[in-house]
Structure formats: C-alpha cells, structure tokens
Scaffold this motif. Structure first.
Motif, PDB file in Angstrom:
ATOM      1  N   THR A  57      12.377  60.802   8.648  1.00 34.99           N
ATOM      2  CA  THR A  57      12.777  61.205   9.985  1.00 34.99           C
ATOM      3  C   THR A  57      11.595  61.861  10.678  1.00 34.99           C
ATOM      4  OG1 THR A  57      13.373  63.510   9.700  1.00 34.99           O
ATOM      5  CG2 THR A  57      14.939  61.873   8.892  1.00 34.99           C
ATOM      6  N   MET A  58      11.743  62.033  11.985  1.00 33.59           N
ATOM      7  CA  MET A  58      10.722  62.719  12.766  1.00 33.59           C
ATOM      8  C   MET A  58      10.920  64.223  12.689  1.00 33.59           C
ATOM      9  SD  MET A  58       8.562  61.028  14.768  1.00 33.59           S
ATOM     10  CE  MET A  58       8.436  61.887  16.360  1.00 33.59           C
ATOM     11  N   LYS A  59      11.968  64.680  12.039  1.00 32.27           N
ATOM     12  CA  LYS A  59      12.355  66.071  12.084  1.00 32.27           C
ATOM     13  C   LYS A  59      12.387  66.572  13.529  1.00 32.27           C
ATOM     14  CE  LYS A  59      12.147  68.892   8.857  1.00 32.27           C
ATOM     15  NZ  LYS A  59      12.048  69.844   7.748  1.00 32.27           N
ATOM     16  N   SER A  60      13.073  65.814  14.363  1.00 31.75           N
ATOM     17  CA  SER A  60      13.172  66.252  15.746  1.00 31.75           C
ATOM     18  C   SER A  60      14.632  66.429  16.136  1.00 31.75           C
ATOM     19  CB  SER A  60      12.496  65.242  16.678  1.00 31.75           C
ATOM     20  OG  SER A  60      13.247  64.067  16.733  1.00 31.75           O
ATOM     21  N   ILE A  61      14.872  67.416  16.972  1.00 35.18           N
ATOM     22  CA  ILE A  61      16.225  67.757  17.398  1.00 35.18           C
ATOM     23  C   ILE A  61      16.277  67.657  18.919  1.00 35.18           C
ATOM     24  CG2 ILE A  61      17.996  69.561  17.390  1.00 35.18           C
ATOM     25  CD1 ILE A  61      17.322  69.044  14.556  1.00 35.18           C
ATOM     26  N   GLY A  62      17.292  66.999  19.419  1.00 38.24           N
ATOM     27  CA  GLY A  62      17.461  66.933  20.869  1.00 38.24           C
ATOM     28  C   GLY A  62      18.278  68.113  21.363  1.00 38.24           C
ATOM     29  N   ILE A  63      17.795  68.765  22.403  1.00 38.68           N
ATOM     30  CA  ILE A  63      18.562  69.859  23.006  1.00 38.68           C
ATOM     31  C   ILE A  63      18.946  69.453  24.419  1.00 38.68           C
ATOM     32  CG2 ILE A  63      18.514  72.250  23.826  1.00 38.68           C
ATOM     33  CD1 ILE A  63      16.665  72.998  21.650  1.00 38.68           C
ATOM     34  N   SER A 112      18.216  57.255  21.640  1.00 41.72           N
ATOM     35  CA  SER A 112      17.231  56.178  21.507  1.00 41.72           C
ATOM     36  C   SER A 112      15.913  56.719  20.962  1.00 41.72           C
ATOM     37  CB  SER A 112      17.013  55.486  22.851  1.00 41.72           C
ATOM     38  OG  SER A 112      16.146  56.257  23.648  1.00 41.72           O
ATOM     39  N   GLN A 113      15.748  58.025  21.011  1.00 40.85           N
ATOM     40  CA  GLN A 113      14.549  58.624  20.425  1.00 40.85           C
ATOM     41  C   GLN A 113      14.766  59.002  18.958  1.00 40.85           C
ATOM     42  OE1 GLN A 113      12.996  61.678  23.190  1.00 40.85           O
ATOM     43  NE2 GLN A 113      14.055  60.479  24.731  1.00 40.85           N
ATOM     44  N   HIS A 114      15.930  58.605  18.441  1.00 37.59           N
ATOM     45  CA  HIS A 114      16.228  58.798  17.019  1.00 37.59           C
ATOM     46  C   HIS A 114      16.074  60.236  16.566  1.00 37.59           C
ATOM     47  CE1 HIS A 114      16.200  54.396  15.662  1.00 37.59           C
ATOM     48  NE2 HIS A 114      16.305  54.447  16.975  1.00 37.59           N
ATOM     49  N   VAL A 115      16.582  61.171  17.359  1.00 31.41           N
ATOM     50  CA  VAL A 115      16.572  62.564  16.920  1.00 31.41           C
ATOM     51  C   VAL A 115      17.525  62.724  15.741  1.00 31.41           C
ATOM     52  CG1 VAL A 115      15.916  63.554  19.134  1.00 31.41           C
ATOM     53  CG2 VAL A 115      18.324  63.113  18.663  1.00 31.41           C
ATOM     54  N   ASP A 116      17.292  63.777  14.959  1.00 30.19           N
ATOM     55  CA  ASP A 116      18.124  64.001  13.769  1.00 30.19           C
ATOM     56  C   ASP A 116      19.471  64.598  14.125  1.00 30.19           C
ATOM     57  OD1 ASP A 116      16.245  63.245  11.716  1.00 30.19           O
ATOM     58  OD2 ASP A 116      15.066  64.953  12.404  1.00 30.19           O
ATOM     59  N   CYS A 117      19.513  65.235  15.267  1.00 27.80           N
ATOM     60  CA  CYS A 117      20.710  65.985  15.627  1.00 27.80           C
ATOM     61  C   CYS A 117      20.622  66.282  17.120  1.00 27.80           C
ATOM     62  CB  CYS A 117      20.715  67.277  14.815  1.00 27.80           C
ATOM     63  SG  CYS A 117      21.880  68.507  15.378  1.00 27.80           S
ATOM     64  N   ILE A 118      21.766  66.442  17.757  1.00 28.01           N
ATOM     65  CA  ILE A 118      21.746  66.792  19.178  1.00 28.01           C
ATOM     66  C   ILE A 118      22.533  68.083  19.383  1.00 28.01           C
ATOM     67  CG2 ILE A 118      22.530  66.110  21.490  1.00 28.01           C
ATOM     68  CD1 ILE A 118      21.844  63.209  20.670  1.00 28.01           C
ATOM     69  N   ILE A 119      21.925  69.003  20.087  1.00 27.58           N
ATOM     70  CA  ILE A 119      22.561  70.292  20.342  1.00 27.58           C
ATOM     71  C   ILE A 119      22.933  70.386  21.820  1.00 27.58           C
ATOM     72  CG2 ILE A 119      22.247  72.796  20.321  1.00 27.58           C
ATOM     73  CD1 ILE A 119      20.262  72.415  17.995  1.00 27.58           C
ATOM     74  N   LEU A 120      24.206  70.602  22.085  1.00 27.20           N
ATOM     75  CA  LEU A 120      24.663  70.755  23.463  1.00 27.20           C
ATOM     76  C   LEU A 120      24.780  72.251  23.760  1.00 27.20           C
ATOM     77  CD1 LEU A 120      27.533  68.069  23.496  1.00 27.20           C
ATOM     78  CD2 LEU A 120      25.089  67.750  23.945  1.00 27.20           C
ATOM     79  N   VAL A 121      23.947  72.733  24.644  1.00 27.27           N
ATOM     80  CA  VAL A 121      23.915  74.163  24.944  1.00 27.27           C
ATOM     81  C   VAL A 121      24.763  74.437  26.183  1.00 27.27           C
ATOM     82  CG1 VAL A 121      22.438  76.107  25.592  1.00 27.27           C
ATOM     83  CG2 VAL A 121      21.637  74.431  23.907  1.00 27.27           C
TER      84      VAL A 121
ATOM     85  N   THR B  45       7.691  46.140  18.445  1.00 36.05           N
ATOM     86  CA  THR B  45       7.949  47.567  18.630  1.00 36.05           C
ATOM     87  C   THR B  45       9.431  47.782  18.890  1.00 36.05           C
ATOM     88  OG1 THR B  45       7.599  47.364  20.989  1.00 36.05           O
ATOM     89  CG2 THR B  45       5.692  47.940  19.676  1.00 36.05           C
ATOM     90  N   PRO B  46      10.188  48.074  17.843  1.00 35.13           N
ATOM     91  CA  PRO B  46      11.632  48.127  17.989  1.00 35.13           C
ATOM     92  C   PRO B  46      12.139  49.286  18.841  1.00 35.13           C
ATOM     93  CG  PRO B  46      10.995  48.889  15.806  1.00 35.13           C
ATOM     94  CD  PRO B  46       9.761  48.395  16.476  1.00 35.13           C
ATOM     95  N   ASN B  47      11.457  50.382  18.854  1.00 36.63           N
ATOM     96  CA  ASN B  47      11.989  51.531  19.573  1.00 36.63           C
ATOM     97  C   ASN B  47      10.884  52.523  19.875  1.00 36.63           C
ATOM     98  OD1 ASN B  47      11.433  53.142  17.307  1.00 36.63           O
ATOM     99  ND2 ASN B  47      13.384  52.557  16.378  1.00 36.63           N
ATOM    100  N   ALA B  48      11.279  53.598  20.457  1.00 43.17           N
ATOM    101  CA  ALA B  48      10.330  54.620  20.869  1.00 43.17           C
ATOM    102  C   ALA B  48       9.441  55.083  19.727  1.00 43.17           C
ATOM    103  CB  ALA B  48      11.074  55.808  21.458  1.00 43.17           C
ATOM    104  N   PHE B  49      10.013  55.233  18.540  1.00 43.79           N
ATOM    105  CA  PHE B  49       9.198  55.685  17.423  1.00 43.79           C
ATOM    106  C   PHE B  49       8.104  54.705  17.086  1.00 43.79           C
ATOM    107  CE2 PHE B  49      10.906  59.478  16.349  1.00 43.79           C
ATOM    108  CZ  PHE B  49      12.282  59.446  16.226  1.00 43.79           C
ATOM    109  N   ALA B  50       8.519  53.446  16.979  1.00 48.05           N
ATOM    110  CA  ALA B  50       7.564  52.446  16.547  1.00 48.05           C
ATOM    111  C   ALA B  50       6.404  52.354  17.521  1.00 48.05           C
ATOM    112  CB  ALA B  50       8.245  51.092  16.422  1.00 48.05           C
TER     113      ALA B  50
END
Lengths: 340, 340
Positions: A57-63, A112-121, B45-50
């Motif tokens: 994973t990218m270890k990224s979280i969407g906020i 679509s950015q394949h975040v690991d999790c999404i946080i709704l604040v 390029t399948p997605n933003a990550f790639a």
C-alpha cells in the motif's frame, strides 16, 4: 534487491534505472521498457509510488472535510494528521464543501487514489433520513470509513463522536436549575450532530416537566464569519417581542454574537442573561466576559479515531462506534448553581 | 491499451489483471510477474499509482505547514487546496511543527512520495541568516518549491507574499498621525515575516523624524491560544511603568489580549488607547469594540500562488517573487485621522 541489482540485470547503469524510476524523458523507450520489465519481474519496489502498483500500500489516508478553514474542522484535521503521520501514514486532504454532489465526487476521487482508509471529518456527509448515504455504504465495501462526529451503522464504517445530545441537555438543565426559564437556542445547521444538540435542548424541558416553546429554537442562516449578523439577529428577536434570560448556542460564534448584543444593550451578563457556546474554541476567550461553552474533547476524539483507524488497517477487531461525553465549561457568562 | 488488452497479452483473465493491479494476494507469483511484465512492456498505466512509476505524474502537490490548527495557516491551506483541486491536483498535507529537524524530515518525506511540487505555507521554514536553508535549496533542484509569506531567491523557488514591512509601517504611521506617541508593539515570533513587521514598525518613526524606543517592542512568549496570558503580560508592562497610548500587534490574538486589558482597566478605546491587530481574522469581530486590523489579503495571495504553481508545472515561465500590499482596516479601536 536494490537499484544496483536492477541495473545489472537490465544491463544499464544505475543512473539510467534512476532516470526510469523518476520518470525523466531522456531514456530510450526500449531501455525504459527493459528496466521496467526487470523491475516488474523482480518485484522491485523503488519508492512509495511503486508500492501502489499492486505490491503493497501507499500508506496513505484520505481525509474529507467540508471546509478546512472552519476553526473546529481545522483543529480536527490537525490532530488527525499529526497522529497518522507519527504512525507512518500520509494524508491526502480534500475539502469538499457542503454540497452532496461535490462530497460524492471527492470520495470517489480519493478511492481512485487507492487510499488505505477514508476519514470523514464532521457530520455534514450524511443525511439524517438515510436517503443519500449509499455513496458511503458503497465505499465502505472497498476501504474502511472512519467518521468523526457522525454515525452510520454499517460494516466497514467506524464512528467516533461526542454525545452532543447529552452535552446539550446537561447545559440546558444547568441553565434551568440556575433559575433561567426563557432559554433561547441558536443553531445554524441541520446536520447529524446539530440535530442531536436540538433534541438534547428539548429533552431538558421534559426532564423538568416544563414545556419547550418552539419559538425559542432559532435558526441563524448566515456565515460563521458573520458575528455582527448574529448580533443583529438576536437584537431583532428581542425587538419582535421574544424575551429570554439565557442563550444556548450550537456553536461559539453564535454565542459570541449574542453576548455582543447583550454588551451593546447594557444587559448584565450573567446577572441578567446567561450565555453558553459550543466547542470551547478560542472565540470564547476573545470576548469579555469570557464565554462559558461546551467542550466536546475534540483532541481525545481524534486520537481515538486514529487508533481505531490504524487498528482496523492492521486487521484488528475495533469498535464500530465510540462515544465520549461532552463537558460544560463554566467561565464568566453563566451563574454557578448553589449546591444544597 | 486497456485492462482487456493486457489480459489477452498475458494470457490471463481480466479479473486476474484487476487483482494484480489492486494488490490482492490471491494471485500466483509467476502470474503476477507475467501481468506486471506485460503492463510494463506496454507502458500501461492502470491508475493514479501506476502513473507514479516513471510514466507520468501523480498530479499531487505536497503542502507543508507548521500547524494547520493555526487559524491563519488553516485558511491558507483551505484556499490552496481548493484551487489546486479545481485544477485536478490532489494535496498531501503535512503539519511539521516549528522544529527545523521535523521540517527537514517532512520535506524529504514529501520528496520520496514524488510530489510534483511542494508548497511551504508560512514563514517558519527559513532562517533569516540563510544558514539553515540548504534543505530547501536542495529540494528545489528536484521539484519546484512555492513559498507563501516568505522569500528565498533561488532557481526553482517561487514566492508569493504580502509586503508586511510596508503594511506595518503604514499602520504605525496612521497611529502617529492620529496623535499617538507611545506605541507598544507586541510580537510573538522571529520568523521571516515577523522580522519584516518589526522593521516596518521601526521605520515609521524614522520617517517622522522620531526616535523608536526599543523598550516598546515586546515579545510575548506564549501560545496563540493564551489570550488571558497576553492580557496579564500587557498589564504587567503597564505596572512596570511602561506608558502607552496605542498597541500594534503582529497577530490578532495579541491585540485581543491588549484590548481585554483595556476593557478590564476601564481604559476607553480608542479615545485613550488605540489597538491594531494583524490578519483581520474572525477574532477581530469577537471583541467589543471590534478590532482594527491589517488585512494581508490571504485569499488573493493563495490564488496567485496556485496560478504560479500550475503555470510552472506546465512549463510556463512564471515570476519568482510576487508581492502584494496589505491594508489597514479601520474598525472601532482606532481614531480616524482628519483629512486636511
């Protein structure tokens, strides 16, 4: 496996591998493809981006937050980002505004950015009647969704919130028990948490066998920057014949506006008028006298939300709903109740 | 070239390609490598990550800010994120704190995420003596660096700022020309923009052939949440024998604290004491009377910064330094100067 191994296997220099990895143009297409093939066949992950390519994973979280310039939401984003960064995650911040279509689009963009999790604040992302919440349910089947100050019951959705209902009820009871009878309730939203607050206000009267007069619930339809507007609004209510000896507000800025009205009119606070805000923000310390306010322990909520987020991503079983109590902080705009 | 073409070339189902792209574990290593090889050889390029894997950019921008719960910085992040999102970029937010080592580490972490550009929000990332700025110069050889409210002259660094020097000078001149002589200057930072403000204050006395008494520059060493602390600080200065008929502050919270001191002491504002803040934030509307303040047109600065950022990334030639003027907004804590 490092960049040196890749360069040997591909028969090119490490500089060339580096150029390919960094996306520079000065590499022949054939060479580029060779390097990429070797990297792929060796499962080589040069950097955070590459890890996104199906390997890790990218270890990224969407906020998502409606408006990061809102003082309360900004603080929440700050606490959440701080704790996630310490845990090695980076945060992609999206400010969505209050429009549901924009919010839906922001969610799908984060997906679509394949975040690991999404946080709704904040509580503006869901509908009370549960009609337009499908976009969140859908997302939760792909990534865990964390909600701050809102609650939806669904697999994959984790909520951390303050019990705004009880906190508002407690503050209203405090006003009633200090002798106030005509308590103006100011609010400026119909969001999930705003509704909890209004219900808490109403419930207090029931508990004391009093009738809640609906004329005392007043909606301020203006910006949170417009303190002068709140002041006029309250003055106008008074001039239209609404008498009140206390103001309870769903947000500090509303309480500051009400206090400003009192100061201008020469009404003594708290002797003649009690005022209570919500959030216990810095605004409460700007006014003179300082505003009593309900503190909903935002930092604690955020710390817990991050813990649950990280636990969930590590495969641990975490609670789906975590509720903390709020606290009425007495400063200088409320009467202290004599204990018997 | 789409997922269907890749599946045909690799001799697997589209579901398998999808599993590889999404990083699921249920694919045999040999199959995974085959799919990745085909994807690499076809430049798929399948997605933003790639796209980050040396083929294109992620269209991501790193934002560094010392403390996103600071009201001013939070607004800046809000404006910048909003305009970048509209232009199709997503923002990775990092709150660094005020420690240089953490800031350096945050910058290098953003670099490793291959962002297209890094935006430094606020003036705490650089040293006045230019001793510890190498980490920014170094980064600027790889990605463009945008700075809000700070300036470094170097290739690859683009700065957008308010002329804090002239704005503070103008406000000080306004106070002098309205008859004030003993102008207390409160500040709480030695950052780049803080220094500009102090110099602007000093320069006004020179322009009027007056001497600037250094005892009147007072550093408040406390949190921006601690308005009560500012109030005590100002009271203490007065008790130690410092007399002043005006207060000019480098931040609104300092001015609110000074105003609070005046209200408690029964000092009439502005008849006996003028007060001017900086940032023209919502704090100026919370106090009664409302605070006069310097507006540095933050939204305009941010809009320009984003334009320059996007222009630079498109290969256009953009200005490296853009300076806007500030504006003294008279509310109710300053005397109006009679025009002759």
């Amino acid at each position: 496996m490092n960049i040196y191994d890749i360069s040997k296997l591909a028969g090119v220099s490490t500089a060339t591998v580096s150029r390919v990895i960094n996306g520079f143009d000065n590499v022949k297409p054939a060479t580029r493809n060779k390097v990429l093939s070797v990297m792929a066949s060796q499962g080589y992950t040069p950097n955070a981006f590459a890890r996104g390519l199906g390997l890790n994973t990218m270890k990224s979280i969407g906020i998502m937050c409606a408006d990061s310039s809102d003082m309360y939401l900004a603080k929440a984003v700050y606490f959440i980002e701080r704790d996630l960064r310490e845990a090695g995650y980076h945060c992609i911040l999206t400010c969505t505004g209050y429009n549901r279509d924009s919010q839906r689009q922001a969610l799908s963009s984060l997906m679509s950015q394949h975040v690991d999790c999404i946080i709704l604040v904040g509580s503006t992302f869901i509908d009370k009647d549960n009609k337009n919440n499908k976009y969140i349910y859908d997302a939760s089947s792909t990534v865990p969704i964390m909600m701050l100050n809102a609650a939806l019951e669904h697999k994959g959705i984790y909520c951390v919130l303050c019990d705004d209902y009880t906190a508002t009820q407690t503050a209203t009871l405090d006003l009633i028990d200090s002798g106030r009878r005509d308590i103006l309730y100011l609010f400026n939203s119909y969001s999930y948490s705003a509704e909890k607050k209004s219900s808490g206000y109403r419930s207090a009267f029931e508990l004391r066998n009093m009738t809640c007069d609906e004329r005392y619930l007043q909606f301020f339809n203006g910006s949170s920057q417009d303190i002068e507007g709140v002041c006029s609004f309250v003055n106008n209510l008074h001039e239209k014949g609404l008498n009140f000896d206390a103001v309870l507000a769903s947000d500090d800025f509303l309480a500051v506006g009400a206090l400003k009205y009192a100061i201008r009119k020469g009404i003594r606070v708290p002797a003649e008028l009690s005022v209570i805000g919500y959030n216990n923000s810095i605004l409460t310390n700007c006014s003179e006298p300082e505003l009593s306010s309900i503190d909903n322990h935002l930092e604690l909520l955020c710390q817990n939300l991050v813990k649950i987020c990280i636990g969930t991503l590590s495969g641990e079983s975490m609670p789906q709903k975590t509720v903390f109590g709020g606290e009425l902080v007495h400063k200088k705009t409320t009467l202290r109740i004599e204990k018997e």
